[in-house]
Motif scaffolding. Structure first.
Motif, short mmCIF file in Angstrom:
data_model
loop_
_atom_site.label_atom_id
_atom_site.label_comp_id
_atom_site.label_asym_id
_atom_site.label_seq_id
_atom_site.Cartn_x
_atom_site.Cartn_y
_atom_site.Cartn_z
N ILE A 88 -130.31 -2.73 34.63
CA ILE A 88 -130.16 -3.03 35.84
C ILE A 88 -129.31 -4.74 34.83
CG2 ILE A 88 -130.32 -1.95 38.03
CD1 ILE A 88 -132.83 -4.39 38.13
N ALA A 89 -130.60 -4.87 34.08
CA ALA A 89 -130.40 -6.17 33.57
C ALA A 89 -131.10 -6.60 32.43
CB ALA A 89 -130.80 -7.17 34.40
N VAL A 90 -131.16 -7.52 31.75
CA VAL A 90 -131.84 -8.25 30.73
C VAL A 90 -132.03 -9.25 30.88
CG1 VAL A 90 -129.67 -8.68 29.16
CG2 VAL A 90 -131.36 -7.98 28.17
N LYS A 91 -133.17 -9.35 30.78
CA LYS A 91 -133.96 -10.76 30.35
C LYS A 91 -134.10 -11.49 28.92
CE LYS A 91 -138.32 -13.53 30.90
NZ LYS A 91 -139.97 -13.30 31.11
N GLU A 92 -133.14 -11.97 28.47
CA GLU A 92 -132.82 -12.61 27.11
C GLU A 92 -132.99 -13.50 27.10
OE1 GLU A 92 -131.60 -12.71 23.80
OE2 GLU A 92 -130.41 -10.78 25.07
N ALA A 93 -134.93 -13.54 26.00
CA ALA A 93 -135.34 -14.13 25.60
C ALA A 93 -135.10 -14.53 23.97
CB ALA A 93 -136.90 -14.49 25.80
N SER A 94 -134.36 -14.85 23.39
CA SER A 94 -134.23 -14.41 22.18
C SER A 94 -133.60 -15.79 21.28
CB SER A 94 -133.19 -14.02 21.53
OG SER A 94 -131.47 -14.67 21.96
N GLY A 95 -133.07 -17.09 22.61
CA GLY A 95 -132.93 -18.35 22.38
C GLY A 95 -132.00 -17.74 21.50
N ASN A 96 -131.07 -17.04 21.50
CA ASN A 96 -129.30 -17.55 20.83
C ASN A 96 -128.69 -16.91 22.23
OD1 ASN A 96 -126.98 -16.25 19.35
ND2 ASN A 96 -128.49 -15.38 17.97
N LEU A 97 -127.65 -17.88 22.40
CA LEU A 97 -126.44 -18.03 23.47
C LEU A 97 -125.25 -17.40 22.71
CD1 LEU A 97 -126.72 -21.74 24.88
CD2 LEU A 97 -127.12 -19.07 25.60
N SER A 98 -125.08 -17.34 21.57
CA SER A 98 -124.59 -16.20 21.09
C SER A 98 -124.49 -14.69 20.76
CB SER A 98 -123.85 -16.51 19.37
OG SER A 98 -123.02 -15.59 18.71
N GLN A 99 -126.13 -14.51 20.71
CA GLN A 99 -125.79 -12.96 21.04
C GLN A 99 -126.06 -13.09 22.57
OE1 GLN A 99 -129.36 -10.92 19.40
NE2 GLN A 99 -130.36 -10.55 21.64
N ALA A 100 -126.29 -13.42 23.61
CA ALA A 100 -125.67 -13.82 24.57
C ALA A 100 -124.79 -13.28 25.00
CB ALA A 100 -126.70 -14.74 25.58
N ALA A 101 -124.12 -14.68 24.53
CA ALA A 101 -122.30 -14.41 24.94
C ALA A 101 -121.82 -12.89 24.95
CB ALA A 101 -121.86 -15.06 24.41
N TYR A 102 -122.26 -12.09 23.70
CA TYR A 102 -121.44 -10.18 22.93
C TYR A 102 -121.82 -9.88 24.61
CZ TYR A 102 -119.75 -12.09 18.50
OH TYR A 102 -119.47 -12.59 18.00
N ILE A 103 -122.81 -9.87 25.07
CA ILE A 103 -124.13 -8.77 26.68
C ILE A 103 -122.65 -10.18 27.18
CG2 ILE A 103 -126.05 -8.58 27.25
CD1 ILE A 103 -128.01 -9.23 25.28
N LEU A 104 -123.26 -10.94 27.58
CA LEU A 104 -121.71 -12.00 28.78
C LEU A 104 -120.44 -10.50 28.84
CD1 LEU A 104 -123.11 -15.46 28.96
CD2 LEU A 104 -122.82 -13.04 31.31
N ARG A 105 -119.64 -10.80 27.21
CA ARG A 105 -118.37 -10.49 28.06
C ARG A 105 -118.37 -8.66 27.93
NH1 ARG A 105 -116.01 -10.21 21.35
NH2 ARG A 105 -117.24 -7.93 21.23
N ASP A 106 -119.65 -8.50 27.25
CA ASP A 106 -118.93 -6.73 27.37
C ASP A 106 -119.79 -6.08 27.71
OD1 ASP A 106 -116.82 -6.91 25.47
OD2 ASP A 106 -118.67 -7.10 23.79
N ARG A 107 -120.76 -6.40 28.61
CA ARG A 107 -121.70 -6.19 29.83
C ARG A 107 -121.05 -4.71 31.31
NH1 ARG A 107 -124.14 -10.90 34.11
NH2 ARG A 107 -122.04 -11.90 34.44
#
Length: 295
Positions: free
Chosen positions: A163-182
């Protein structure tokens, strides 16, 4: 049991007595403190709670205590993860999760699996879990980064379960791809307190926070303002919190958080080895920030 993860979750510290036992009265006070501060849910037995140094009996008792002493009826998430997939599954199937809404499960540490291994591990965990699962990606602790592609594969393959990811990579670009395609209904949560505002501005859903143990009111106001689109209101709060949040992690987590809570008179500054209390110099800096910004 469904859970809305929008907003602020608190990765609860576990207070200990001077004798090294779990300090249940202090834990009760801490839950009241974060509840009064306006947080949205609590995360018990995350890394911040030092579960690696607790016995199975202690972990069970801490969860039952949080369920029983929850004045705001906050949703509860429990951390159940590890680097032995079979053992994680056994724990999921035997742990008393009554009153719990979801599980937080970290990527396997030390083993350093590849992306296929991560996908297979979480597929097994998701199939076995009686509750929805928040995937937890924290490469700074585990030694392996779960890519956006792997996170999205899991999110799409297990709708309603992942249901979610706690994204603690510090990589906002990585988070952006998840946000785009979730997929619809999949929450993207910051695992980095000082990136919570940035992620919210990108379309993220909130944060699972360490700082909110100490400053739940200010931190919650900041995140809630950002999620409501009031970034101009959130920015000054974020800047006030920025340095002290950095300090909380300067000598490891939950070392700084426990030092700050002790400065505020809420808990005893006790940790279990191999963690040791914050240095006097760091504690002094934390105290200065708390005084300076009225935190």
């Amino acid at each position: 049991m469904s859970i809305n993860l929008k907003g602020v979750g608190v990765a609860l510290v576990t207070p200990f007595t001077d004798g090294g036992e779990v300090d249940y009265p202090a834990l009760t006070s801490l839950i009241r403190h974060i509840t009064a501060g306006g947080v949205d849910y609590m995360v018990v037995l995350g890394t911040t709670g030092e579960p690696a140094t607790m016995t199975a009996e202690e972990r069970h008792r801490v969860v039952r205590h949080c369920v029983a002493h929850n004045p705001g009826n906050l949703p509860i998430v429990v951390g159940i993860g590890g680097n032995n997939t079979a053992e994680v599954i056994r724990t999921l199937q035997t742990f008393d999760l009554s009153g719990v809404s979801a599980v937080l499960s970290v990527t396997p540490y030390y083993n350093k699996p590849n992306q296929s291994g991560l996908y297979a591990h979480f597929s097994a965990v998701l199939e076995a879990s009686p509750l929805p699962v928040i995937l937890y990606n924290v490469p700074g602790r585990t030694g392996v980064n779960m890519t956006a592609e792997t996170t999205l594969r899991l999110a799409h393959a297990f709708p309603g379960k992942a249901i979610a990811v706690k994204e603690a990579s510090g990589n906002l670009s990585q988070a952006a791809y998840i946000l785009r395609d979730r997929p619809e209904g999949f929450f993207v949560l910051s695992g980095e307190d000082n990136l919570a505002l940035a992620l919210a501005a990108m379309g993220g859903d909130g944060v699972i926070s360490v700082s909110a143990n100490v400053f739940p009111d200010t931190f919650s106001c900041m995140v809630h303002a950002a999620l409501a689109g009031n970034v101009s209101d959130a920015i000054p709060l974020n800047l006030n919190l920025h340095e002290v949040t950095d300090l909380l992690f300067a000598e490891g987590n939950p070392v700084g958080a426990k030092a700050a809570l002790a400065v505020k008179g809420m808990i005893r500054n006790n940790l279990r080895l191999p963690l040791a209390p914050a240095s006097e110099a760091l504690t002094a800096k934390i105290r200065t920030q708390i005084d300076k910004y009225g935190l």
